[in-house]
Design an enzyme around this catalytic site. Structure first.
Site, mmCIF file in Angstrom:
data_model
loop_
_atom_site.group_PDB
_atom_site.id
_atom_site.type_symbol
_atom_site.label_atom_id
_atom_site.label_comp_id
_atom_site.label_asym_id
_atom_site.label_seq_id
_atom_site.Cartn_x
_atom_site.Cartn_y
_atom_site.Cartn_z
ATOM 1 N N GLU A 115 0.849 -1.194 0.000
ATOM 2 C CA GLU A 115 0.000 0.000 0.000
ATOM 3 C C GLU A 115 0.879 1.237 0.000
ATOM 4 O O GLU A 115 2.118 1.136 0.078
ATOM 5 C CB GLU A 115 -0.946 -0.025 1.203
ATOM 6 C CG GLU A 115 -1.984 -1.134 1.080
ATOM 7 C CD GLU A 115 -3.045 -1.083 2.159
ATOM 8 O OE1 GLU A 115 -3.333 0.004 2.672
ATOM 9 O OE2 GLU A 115 -3.552 -2.158 2.505
ATOM 10 N N ARG A 283 -0.348 8.801 1.808
ATOM 11 C CA ARG A 283 -1.726 9.258 1.616
ATOM 12 C C ARG A 283 -1.922 10.761 1.628
ATOM 13 O O ARG A 283 -2.748 11.298 0.892
ATOM 14 C CB ARG A 283 -2.587 8.691 2.742
ATOM 15 C CG ARG A 283 -3.167 7.413 2.357
ATOM 16 C CD ARG A 283 -4.044 6.868 3.408
ATOM 17 N NE ARG A 283 -4.015 5.427 3.194
ATOM 18 C CZ ARG A 283 -4.514 4.555 4.022
ATOM 19 N NH1 ARG A 283 -5.073 4.954 5.138
ATOM 20 N NH2 ARG A 283 -4.461 3.284 3.741
ATOM 21 N N HIS A 344 -11.016 9.566 6.814
ATOM 22 C CA HIS A 344 -10.794 8.121 6.973
ATOM 23 C C HIS A 344 -10.295 7.735 8.359
ATOM 24 O O HIS A 344 -10.760 6.759 8.940
ATOM 25 C CB HIS A 344 -9.773 7.704 5.914
ATOM 26 C CG HIS A 344 -9.456 6.239 5.888
ATOM 27 N ND1 HIS A 344 -10.427 5.277 5.678
ATOM 28 C CD2 HIS A 344 -8.280 5.568 6.018
ATOM 29 C CE1 HIS A 344 -9.865 4.076 5.688
ATOM 30 N NE2 HIS A 344 -8.573 4.219 5.908
ATOM 31 N N ARG A 379 -0.575 8.632 9.344
ATOM 32 C CA ARG A 379 -0.438 7.186 9.538
ATOM 33 C C ARG A 379 -0.067 6.478 8.235
ATOM 34 O O ARG A 379 -0.664 6.715 7.187
ATOM 35 C CB ARG A 379 -1.766 6.613 10.041
ATOM 36 C CG ARG A 379 -1.784 5.117 10.176
ATOM 37 C CD ARG A 379 -3.144 4.655 10.659
ATOM 38 N NE ARG A 379 -4.175 4.913 9.698
ATOM 39 C CZ ARG A 379 -4.592 4.057 8.772
ATOM 40 N NH1 ARG A 379 -4.052 2.852 8.681
ATOM 41 N NH2 ARG A 379 -5.560 4.372 7.951
HETATM 42 C C1 SIN Z 1 -7.197 0.714 2.531
HETATM 43 O O1 SIN Z 1 -7.503 -0.453 2.342
HETATM 44 O O2 SIN Z 1 -6.862 1.478 1.636
HETATM 45 C C2 SIN Z 1 -7.250 1.230 3.929
HETATM 46 C C3 SIN Z 1 -6.227 0.610 4.769
HETATM 47 C C4 SIN Z 1 -5.805 1.551 5.860
HETATM 48 O O3 SIN Z 1 -6.461 2.552 6.101
HETATM 49 O O4 SIN Z 1 -4.744 1.300 6.464
#
Ligand code: SIN
Length: 522
Positions: A115, A283, A344, A379
């Protein structure tokens, strides 16, 4: 006042932190878990991505630590990060032992996704519904544990604070709770209280969070006098589905880790202009880049393109996202997915030490409610479920040390009603919620400025006056309790944002675009 019940541990919230803590604490004493809706309704349940952990021989703890610190933009507590990263593999193995069915490769090894902000594949996941699978397994284990009682439809109102008989210090001995079904207030007394009531997403108009995320834990801790920090750092997830019926449905970052690329309507990639990691940048950077592109183009959304990837593999790895989009007429294997950012994750919260102990004796905090120091100003993806596990475990170990010595004061204060009881009428307070959500989304979103923050503060302060009057003169009502918490948290976020005279991580103030130099937190 309804009844008064006494336990060794009171757990406020039934997400991953609360359930994991309860399972371990039940070895030492009686545990009550209170949850304001049903047992599985928590932010955890909606987590798609997974849990970051170094599980591959080619990955390193140093790599995970470094990625976390870079995302945190100078405000992480390095000791807390190191501890969390090193404890991660053991936590994953414990979850497997409890029965969590993580996705595996054909050779039986754990499948590791990637990610944003991660320089290695280290996200342990269960397809694209990791949180739901973890909740399923933890709830099944909790139900087998005779020392744990779960109270559904029980909404905590405030913490019970009393002087400790031995030390004369203010200490937390439980919580006043509203039983939504019986419409009666109860006192839950306990030697140890774990606050893990989730996040604050509902103070915004668009959020990936469920309805329950009204900041109850943070608001209660604030009223009890606990130290809070970093509340200005609200994480906006860059990619939620843009569709009138999409309800801010999350389009997991794991899709970008799988090869998905962010594009404009005309198919042009834009992230390489903002960061060398392109669509997989941290992010805060991606969300701000999208906001900037939307301003420049005047478009309502950008797009995530996965049409170049193997369609069968996309369907297999991301069945929930595929089916949800398909149900709205978007076949993601053939069409680009319209996406926008939405609130989020709350990176700040109730300050804790490395054992999840808050500044109030007897009160521990974990998960999104807590500020343990691992997230800093932003985060890193998939560090949240991990943080919840690691700190829940440490909270059990720490609180067990003198559990037997703790005496709950015999005081009739618990018999005094906190408010009047319900009168059978539920008021929605929807208009007041909208005032908060519009002020926060309009003035305290991805980019902020001084005038906007001042405007938001005026709106929220006026509303708080009205809510306080309503709160003390109206019958108890779950919606009113939540509204009060939302207004308190909105006030705290705006205050924290106004106090930070710089831009850092998730907090971007156009009047203070630069960063102030701090020494790292060791
Ligand atoms: C996601 O699946 O993009 C969210 C995972 C997260 O917020 O760590």
């Amino acid at each position: 006042m309804g009844d008064k019940q006494q336990f060794d541990y009171l757990v406020i919230g039934s997400g991953i932190a609360g359930l994991f803590f309860a399972l371990k604490a039940a070895k030492n004493g009686k545990v009550a878990i209170i949850t304001k809706k049903n047992q599985s309704e928590s932010n955890t349940n909606y987590a798609q991505g997974g849990i970051a952990a170094v599980m591959d021989v080619h990955d390193t703890f140093e790599g995970h630590i470094m990625d976390t610190l870079i995302a945190g933009d100078g405000l992480c507590n390095e000791k807390a990060v190191e501890m969390m990263v090193k404890d991660a593999p053991e936590c994953i193995n414990e979850l497997i032992g409890i029965g969590v069915d993580f996705t595996k490769e054909n050779n039986g090894e754990l499948a590791l996704g990637r990610e944003g902000g991660h320089h290695a594949n280290r996200v342990v996941h269960a397809k694209d519904l990791t949180g739901r699978e973890i909740e399923r397994a933890l709830i099944a284990a909790v139900k087998k544990e005779p020392n744990i009682s779960i109270f559904e439809n029980h909404l905590a109102i405030d913490l019970i604070m009393e002087k400790d008989e031995k030390t004369n210090e203010d200490k937390c001995f439980g919580a006043y709770v509203f039983d939504r079904k019986e419409e009666v207030e109860k006192a839950f007394l306990a030697k140890v209280v774990l606050l893990c009531a989730g996040g604050t997403g509902r103070i915004y108009l668009h959020t990936t969070n469920p309805d329950i995320a009204t900041g109850d834990g943070i608001a209660m801790a604030y009223r009890a006098g606990a130290k809070l920090a970093n509340l200005e750092f609200v994480q906006f997830h860059p990619t939620t589905l843009f569709h009138p019926d999409g309800h801010s449905f999350l389009i997991s970052e794991a899709l970008r880790g799988f090869g998905g690329v962010l594009k404009l309507k005309n198919g042009q990639e834009f992230m390489p202009c903002y960061h060398e990691m392109g669509s997989l940048a941290p992010r805060d950077i991606v969300a701000r880049a999208i906001e900037t592109e939307l301003k420049i183009t005047g478009d309502e959304c950008v797009y995530l393109d996965v049409t170049h990837l193997d369609a069968e593999k996309v369907k297999e790895e991301f069945p929930t996202i595929y089916n949800q989009c398909l149900s709205l007429g978007i076949d993601i294997t053939k069409q680009m997915i319209p996406v926008v950012p939405a609130a989020h994750y709350m990176c700040g919260g109730v300050v804790t030490d490395l054992n999840a102990q808050t500044t109030i004796q007897g009160l521990y905090a974990c998960g999104e409610t807590a500020c343990t120091g691992v997230h800093g100003a932003n985060r890193l993806a998939s560090n949240s479920l991990l943080e919840a596990l690691v700190f829940a475990k440490r909270a059990v170990l720490d609180s067990a040390k003198n559990l037997d010595a703790i005496k709950i004061p015999k005081d009739d204060i618990y018999d005094q009603p906190h408010g009047t009881r319900g009168n059978g009428l539920t008021v929605s307070y929807e208009k007041e919620r909208l005032i908060i959500q519009k002020a926060m989304s309009g003035y305290v979103g991805i980019s902020r400025n001084n005038a906007g923050l001042a405007k938001a503060m005026t709106i929220i302060e006026e509303l708080i006056d009205k809510i306080e009057t309503l709160y003390f003169y109206s019958p108890l009502d779950a919606n009113l309790i939540e509204l009060r918490n939302m207004a308190t948290v909105a006030y705290l976020v705006i205050s924290a944002a106004a106090a930070r005279k710089e831009s850092r991580g998730l907090h971007y103030n156009t009047d203070f675009p630069n960063k102030i130099n701090y020494a790292p937190i060791k």
